[in-house]
Design an enzyme around this catalytic site. Structure first.
Site, mmCIF file in Angstrom:
data_model
loop_
_atom_site.group_PDB
_atom_site.id
_atom_site.type_symbol
_atom_site.label_atom_id
_atom_site.label_comp_id
_atom_site.label_asym_id
_atom_site.label_seq_id
_atom_site.Cartn_x
_atom_site.Cartn_y
_atom_site.Cartn_z
ATOM 1 N N TYR A 55 -1.870 -0.642 9.631
ATOM 2 C CA TYR A 55 -1.129 0.320 9.095
ATOM 3 C C TYR A 55 0.218 0.372 9.594
ATOM 4 O O TYR A 55 0.553 0.164 10.458
ATOM 5 C CB TYR A 55 -1.661 1.688 9.699
ATOM 6 C CG TYR A 55 -2.164 2.687 8.724
ATOM 7 C CD1 TYR A 55 -1.464 3.055 7.619
ATOM 8 C CD2 TYR A 55 -3.681 3.201 8.563
ATOM 9 C CE1 TYR A 55 -1.905 3.956 6.568
ATOM 10 C CE2 TYR A 55 -3.974 4.005 7.511
ATOM 11 C CZ TYR A 55 -3.144 4.518 6.461
ATOM 12 O OH TYR A 55 -3.519 5.115 5.632
ATOM 13 N N GLU A 57 3.041 2.653 7.836
ATOM 14 C CA GLU A 57 3.842 3.434 6.935
ATOM 15 C C GLU A 57 5.159 3.358 7.204
ATOM 16 O O GLU A 57 5.875 3.123 8.402
ATOM 17 C CB GLU A 57 3.270 4.842 7.228
ATOM 18 C CG GLU A 57 2.017 5.328 6.543
ATOM 19 C CD GLU A 57 1.611 6.628 6.647
ATOM 20 O OE1 GLU A 57 2.320 7.294 7.374
ATOM 21 O OE2 GLU A 57 0.739 7.168 5.990
ATOM 22 N N ASP A 201 11.464 -3.054 -17.286
ATOM 23 C CA ASP A 201 10.082 -3.411 -16.732
ATOM 24 C C ASP A 201 9.847 -4.804 -17.341
ATOM 25 O O ASP A 201 9.378 -5.285 -18.422
ATOM 26 C CB ASP A 201 8.945 -2.494 -17.300
ATOM 27 C CG ASP A 201 7.612 -2.683 -16.860
ATOM 28 O OD1 ASP A 201 7.345 -3.895 -16.194
ATOM 29 O OD2 ASP A 201 6.893 -2.066 -16.953
ATOM 30 N N THR A 227 5.258 -6.371 -11.940
ATOM 31 C CA THR A 227 4.099 -6.820 -11.213
ATOM 32 C C THR A 227 4.364 -8.115 -10.692
ATOM 33 O O THR A 227 5.342 -8.764 -10.793
ATOM 34 C CB THR A 227 2.716 -6.795 -12.309
ATOM 35 O OG1 THR A 227 3.196 -7.966 -13.158
ATOM 36 C CG2 THR A 227 2.423 -5.725 -12.991
ATOM 37 N N LYS A 230 0.598 -11.761 -13.057
ATOM 38 C CA LYS A 230 0.824 -12.571 -14.497
ATOM 39 C C LYS A 230 1.744 -13.697 -14.193
ATOM 40 O O LYS A 230 1.308 -14.594 -13.342
ATOM 41 C CB LYS A 230 1.930 -11.389 -15.050
ATOM 42 C CG LYS A 230 0.999 -10.101 -15.340
ATOM 43 C CD LYS A 230 1.738 -9.071 -16.284
ATOM 44 C CE LYS A 230 1.136 -7.926 -16.423
ATOM 45 N NZ LYS A 230 1.133 -6.675 -15.627
ATOM 46 N N ARG A 236 -2.306 -9.307 -7.067
ATOM 47 C CA ARG A 236 -2.038 -7.945 -7.966
ATOM 48 C C ARG A 236 -1.165 -6.940 -6.913
ATOM 49 O O ARG A 236 -1.587 -6.584 -6.010
ATOM 50 C CB ARG A 236 -3.251 -7.505 -8.144
ATOM 51 C CG ARG A 236 -4.195 -8.465 -9.042
ATOM 52 C CD ARG A 236 -5.603 -7.724 -9.698
ATOM 53 N NE ARG A 236 -4.946 -6.948 -10.623
ATOM 54 C CZ ARG A 236 -4.766 -7.021 -11.930
ATOM 55 N NH1 ARG A 236 -4.881 -8.543 -12.265
ATOM 56 N NH2 ARG A 236 -4.585 -6.315 -12.820
#
Length: 420
Positions: A55, A57, A201, A227, A230, A236
């Protein structure tokens, strides 16, 4: 059950079988979904690493948990590599997806009810650019621009007219199905006239931008989202870039704690690996091949009499307009799938059919180019696609032709390596 000793096939035979069957499927089809690609074994290894246990954060050196020394190094590597790749001053590699990257920009720069101006879905835009079912269409006053009705190209005069009329707080450039280059400099001119923010984008064309095969939006846009799969051929996920570090600080706060909690450190490590691969000279050659292959695919379909939207392509996307052929996109995509060619049904500009049916199909070249396809191979693929479409025009039952093309697909795909 001792979880530290059991492998997947010992713990969960069902999931193990699903993965085996999916590997077989991926290896045995011609993959033409424009948003898909194959990652390297190195990327696969990184995203399956035990970094998933951690974790973290917050941001490097500013975490809310201890024990983040190694994941800080991984995230810093990803940030520095992607900044070098796109020649920009700011990067955030924590977005879980391209959609969440866009949402973070909205949260950083907009208030609920602000006007956003983006490309309509049927013209090739994305759900997150203001489509009614999406959060972007529910929380904001979304106005859409379309392409020219005759050329199907972006109509910059129309965008400027709409911007003058509606005074958007944010103008969005980008697409999920548009085969031509975008003039980001022209978008910035429009933005400056109306005092808006500009978000680009580049989820589909990020690889082209990174290698100089498409104009970069970095000098023009206040924020650039993408992203990481692609054309970037990574895991991903999403990313956000900018040359405006003040806006970058706002985006950081918007993403965490505003939108997300803990980042996926195994995915961020895999992003870092992909960015390192993207910085190698052979990656530019790969992107150039992707574009050349798309042009070859488009030309072969045109030779067979099929309408290619805008008359060709500048990137990795080929849009086939099936309206004059009396075939729906759904029917075509399903028949091609049975023949071992995977693509997706896609709306055509000003499409009057349901988005679940559509009047076209979208084809893309990144995945098969990764496997080693060249122009001559995509000419063959184009004829296979045309054979299936011809069959749909002439017969209600396309099963015999589907089997014939499937045999051709199998012979071709066996020439190209897949994961061992």
């Amino acid at each position: 059950m001792n979880i530290f000793n059991n492998n997947l096939h010992e713990t969960d035979k069902e999931i193990n079988e699903i993965i085996k069957h999916e590997k077989l499927r991926q290896s045995s089809v011609i993959e033409l979904i424009a948003s898909e690609n194959f990652v390297s074994p190195a990327v696969l290894e990184a995203q399956g690493a035990l970094l998933t246990n951690k974790y973290a954060e917050g941001y490097p050196s500013k975490r809310f948990y201890n024990g983040c020394e190694e994941v800080d190094k991984a995230e810093n590597l990803a940030i520095e590599r992607v900044k070098k790749l796109f020649n920009c001053k700011y990067a955030n590699v924590q977005p879980h997806s391209g959609s969440q990257a866009n949402q973070a920009v909205y949260l950083a720069l907009l208030q609920p009810g602000d006007t956003v101006l983006g490309m309509s879905l049927d013209s090739g835009g994305h759900l997150t650019h203001g489509a009614a079912p999406n959060m972007s269409g529910k929380w904001f006053n979304a106005v859409s621009y379309s392409v020219n009705k005759e050329t199907y190209l972006i109509d910059y005069d129309e965008i400027e007219r709409l911007a003058d009329l509606h005074k958007p707080k944010l103008l969005i450039a980008g697409f999920s199905a548009y085969p031509r280059n975008i003039d980001f400099a022209k978008f910035r001119e429009i933005v400056d006239k109306v005092g808006a923010y500009f978000m680009a984008d580049i989820a589909h064309i990020a690889g082209l931008v990174a290698t100089g095969e498409h104009q970069s939006p970095i000098p023009y846009a206040h924020a650039v989202t993408s992203t990481t799969h692609k054309t970037l051929r990574g895991p991903r996920g999403g990313l956000i870039l900018s040359n405006d570090e003040e806006i970058g600080h706002k985006i950081n706060s918007a993403l965490f704690p505003g939108l997300q909690g803990g980042p996926l450190m195994h995915i961020i490590a895999a992003k870092a690996v992909a960015f390192l691969e993207n910085l190698q000279p052979e990656y530019k050659s790969y992107i150039q091949q992707v574009i050349s292959n798309a042009k070859a695919l488009a030309s072969s379909l045109q030779e067979r009499g099929y309408d290619i939207l805008t008359g060709g392509t500048d990137n990795h996307i080929v849009l086939v307009d099936l309206r004059k052929d009396g075939i729906t996109g759904k029917l075509a995509a399903n028949s091609l799938d049975r023949a071992g060619i995977t693509c997706n049904k896609n709306a055509i500009p000003f499409d009057e059919t349901s988005p679940f049916i559509t009047s076209g199909i979208r084809l893309g070249t990144p995945a098969c180019t990764t496997r080693g396809f060249k122009e001559k191979d995509f000419v063959l693929v184009g004829h296979m696609v045309a054979d299936i479409l011809d069959g749909l025009k002439n017969n209600e039952d396309n099963s015999a032709l589907e089997q014939q093309v499937l045999n051709e697909v199998t012979k071709l795909i066996e020439l190209f390596p897949f994961y061992g």
